[in-house]
Design an enzyme around this catalytic site. Structure first.
Site, short mmCIF file in Angstrom:
data_model
loop_
_atom_site.label_atom_id
_atom_site.label_comp_id
_atom_site.label_asym_id
_atom_site.label_seq_id
_atom_site.Cartn_x
_atom_site.Cartn_y
_atom_site.Cartn_z
N LYS A 26 18.58 20.75 -20.56
CA LYS A 26 18.49 19.29 -20.51
C LYS A 26 17.31 18.78 -21.35
O LYS A 26 17.47 17.88 -22.18
CB LYS A 26 18.32 18.78 -19.06
CG LYS A 26 19.44 19.18 -18.12
CD LYS A 26 19.26 18.57 -16.74
CE LYS A 26 18.04 19.07 -16.01
NZ LYS A 26 18.04 20.50 -15.68
N ARG A 36 19.19 13.02 -8.88
CA ARG A 36 19.46 14.38 -8.41
C ARG A 36 20.08 14.39 -7.03
O ARG A 36 20.35 15.46 -6.49
CB ARG A 36 18.13 15.13 -8.35
CG ARG A 36 17.95 16.19 -9.42
CD ARG A 36 16.55 16.71 -9.26
NE ARG A 36 16.38 18.00 -9.77
CZ ARG A 36 15.80 18.28 -10.93
NH1 ARG A 36 15.40 17.32 -11.73
NH2 ARG A 36 15.63 19.52 -11.30
N ARG A 57 11.61 31.46 -20.58
CA ARG A 57 11.03 30.21 -21.11
C ARG A 57 9.51 30.29 -21.17
O ARG A 57 8.87 30.84 -20.28
CB ARG A 57 11.44 29.02 -20.23
CG ARG A 57 10.74 27.72 -20.64
CD ARG A 57 11.37 26.50 -20.06
NE ARG A 57 11.33 26.48 -18.61
CZ ARG A 57 11.91 25.55 -17.86
NH1 ARG A 57 12.57 24.57 -18.45
NH2 ARG A 57 11.85 25.59 -16.56
N ARG A 66 6.19 28.49 -16.65
CA ARG A 66 6.18 27.46 -15.61
C ARG A 66 6.15 28.11 -14.24
O ARG A 66 6.80 29.12 -14.02
CB ARG A 66 7.43 26.58 -15.77
CG ARG A 66 7.08 25.10 -15.82
CD ARG A 66 8.24 24.28 -16.26
NE ARG A 66 9.19 24.05 -15.16
CZ ARG A 66 10.25 23.26 -15.24
NH1 ARG A 66 10.50 22.63 -16.38
NH2 ARG A 66 11.05 23.09 -14.23
N ARG A 123 16.31 27.12 -6.89
CA ARG A 123 16.59 25.86 -7.59
C ARG A 123 18.09 25.72 -7.84
O ARG A 123 18.65 24.63 -7.74
CB ARG A 123 15.81 25.81 -8.91
CG ARG A 123 14.33 25.55 -8.68
CD ARG A 123 13.48 25.96 -9.87
NE ARG A 123 13.75 25.22 -11.08
CZ ARG A 123 13.37 25.61 -12.30
NH1 ARG A 123 12.70 26.74 -12.46
NH2 ARG A 123 13.64 24.89 -13.35
P1 AP5 Z 1 15.16 23.56 -21.01
O1 AP5 Z 1 15.60 22.62 -22.07
O2 AP5 Z 1 13.72 23.61 -20.67
O3 AP5 Z 1 16.10 23.36 -19.70
P2 AP5 Z 1 16.09 22.24 -18.59
O4 AP5 Z 1 17.51 21.99 -18.22
O5 AP5 Z 1 15.26 21.07 -19.00
O6 AP5 Z 1 15.39 23.07 -17.41
P3 AP5 Z 1 14.34 22.60 -16.31
O7 AP5 Z 1 13.80 23.86 -15.71
O8 AP5 Z 1 13.35 21.65 -16.88
O9 AP5 Z 1 15.29 21.90 -15.30
P4 AP5 Z 1 15.00 21.49 -13.86
O10 AP5 Z 1 16.01 20.43 -13.64
O11 AP5 Z 1 15.01 22.59 -12.89
O12 AP5 Z 1 13.47 21.03 -13.89
P5 AP5 Z 1 12.75 19.62 -13.87
O13 AP5 Z 1 11.56 19.74 -14.70
O14 AP5 Z 1 13.71 18.53 -14.09
O15 AP5 Z 1 15.67 25.02 -21.44
C1 AP5 Z 1 15.40 26.16 -20.64
C2 AP5 Z 1 15.15 27.39 -21.52
O16 AP5 Z 1 16.35 27.73 -22.21
C3 AP5 Z 1 14.09 27.16 -22.62
O17 AP5 Z 1 13.40 28.36 -22.80
C4 AP5 Z 1 14.93 26.84 -23.86
O18 AP5 Z 1 14.27 27.19 -25.06
C5 AP5 Z 1 16.18 27.68 -23.62
N1 AP5 Z 1 17.41 27.08 -24.13
C6 AP5 Z 1 17.78 25.77 -24.13
N2 AP5 Z 1 19.00 25.61 -24.66
C7 AP5 Z 1 19.44 26.86 -25.00
C8 AP5 Z 1 20.64 27.35 -25.60
N3 AP5 Z 1 21.63 26.53 -25.93
N4 AP5 Z 1 20.74 28.69 -25.79
C9 AP5 Z 1 19.73 29.52 -25.43
N5 AP5 Z 1 18.56 29.11 -24.87
C10 AP5 Z 1 18.43 27.78 -24.66
O19 AP5 Z 1 12.33 19.56 -12.33
C11 AP5 Z 1 11.35 20.44 -11.82
C12 AP5 Z 1 11.10 20.13 -10.35
O20 AP5 Z 1 10.61 18.78 -10.22
C13 AP5 Z 1 12.33 20.16 -9.43
O21 AP5 Z 1 12.61 21.47 -8.97
C14 AP5 Z 1 11.89 19.23 -8.31
O22 AP5 Z 1 10.98 19.88 -7.44
C15 AP5 Z 1 11.12 18.14 -9.05
N6 AP5 Z 1 12.01 17.04 -9.48
C16 AP5 Z 1 12.26 16.62 -10.76
N7 AP5 Z 1 13.11 15.59 -10.77
C17 AP5 Z 1 13.40 15.33 -9.47
C18 AP5 Z 1 14.25 14.39 -8.83
N8 AP5 Z 1 14.99 13.49 -9.54
N9 AP5 Z 1 14.32 14.42 -7.48
C19 AP5 Z 1 13.60 15.28 -6.74
N10 AP5 Z 1 12.79 16.21 -7.29
C20 AP5 Z 1 12.69 16.24 -8.64
MG MG Z 2 13.49 20.17 -18.29
#
Ligand code: AP5
Ligand code: MG
Length: 219
Positions: free
Chosen positions: A13, A88, A127, A160, A171
């Site tokens: 994402k 979410r 990552r 991370r 997760r």
């Molecule tokens: P990346 O682009 O970083 O993936 P991502 O989907 O952004 O992953 P996140 O870990 O950020 O998602 P998340 O939803 O768990 O975390 P968030 O920060 O939102 O890519 C991942 C890896 O893959 C990278 O190494 C990249 O290079 C590689 N990659 C990408 N595309 C690729 C491809 N096509 N092929 C190969 N490799 C590829 O949330 C974190 C925490 O915050 C949550 O757990 C929760 O505690 C809290 N939180 C955030 N938002 C909320 C909410 N709305 N409500 C409640 N809690 C929340």
């Molecule tokens: Mg992200």
């Protein structure tokens, strides 16, 4: 361009949102990035969120809803925005609808990225990122030029805190229970478009752009 990018942890994402938001010149609003910054700065919101994030649990709705409502009021969102990681839960989605209705700007599309669990575990355990530049890498799929160092500012790359395999699996479980129901929710509202995210980063970007161009052409 008022978009949501929806999908399991690690599906890509953030990687796609960064490219799409630069291309369309709209703010990329990642609740995860905002919360991590708040944790690092030890703000009251960060202190509240920290424990949930470390375990891979969702931060309580009221905290995240307030943060997004405030962010959407800022003037740079007038031209559009790309929400990454929000909503979410169904409650968050209902609140988002209400906020956008009040401002008179409904969502244009929800882009759902999808990939297999094992692919996701591989992506997240490999990552690395730079806290200073915010740039995200993968040790095999998207490596930096110099191992362990950021291409942008040469800073040390780190893992991370929630990217250990055990936390990633939690997760994924939380995603299936709390967030996946949004797929039906937005399908019923005729807003959802599904994109297979198991191909290369550039191929996925191309698919997203194709969808968005189709929408603009229709409008
Ligand atoms: P990346 O682009 O970083 O993936 P991502 O989907 O952004 O992953 P996140 O870990 O950020 O998602 P998340 O939803 O768990 O975390 P968030 O920060 O939102 O890519 C991942 C890896 O893959 C990278 O190494 C990249 O290079 C590689 N990659 C990408 N595309 C690729 C491809 N096509 N092929 C190969 N490799 C590829 O949330 C974190 C925490 O915050 C949550 O757990 C929760 O505690 C809290 N939180 C955030 N938002 C909320 C909410 N709305 N409500 C409640 N809690 C929340
Ligand atoms: Mg992200």
């Amino acid at each position: 361009m008022r978009l949501v990018i929806l999908g399991p942890p690690g599906v890509g994402k953030g990687t796609q949102a960064k490219k799409i938001s630069e291309l369309y010149n709209i703010p990329h609003i990642s609740t995860g990035d905002i919360l991590r910054q708040a944790v690092a700065n030890k703000t009251p919101m960060g202190l509240k969120a920290d424990g949930f994030m470390k375990k891979g649990e969702l931060v309580p709705d009221e905290v995240v809803i307030k943060l997004v409502e405030e962010r959407l009021q800022q003037s740079d969102c007038k031209r559009g925005f790309l929400l990454d990681g929000f909503p979410r839960t169904i409650h968050q989605a209902d609140e988002l609808n209400e906020t956008l209705e009040k401002i008179g700007i409904p969502l244009l599309k929800v882009i759902q990225l999808d990939a297999d669990d094992e692919e996701i575990v591989m992506r997240l355990t490999g990552r690395r990122y730079s806290p200073s530049s915010g740039k995200v890498y993968h040790i095999a799929f998207n490596p930096p030029k110099v191992p362990g160092k950021c291409d942008v500012d040469g800073s040390d790359l780190i893992i991370r805190e929630d990217d250990s395999e055990g936390t990633v699996r939690n997760r994924l479980k939380v995603y299936k229970e709390k967030t996946k129901p949004l797929i039906n929710y937005y399908t019923e509202k005729n807003l959802l478009v599904n994109i297979n995210a198991e191909s290369s980063i550039d191929d996925i970007t191309r698919d997203i752009i194709q969808v968005l161009q189709g929408i603009i052409a229709i409008k």
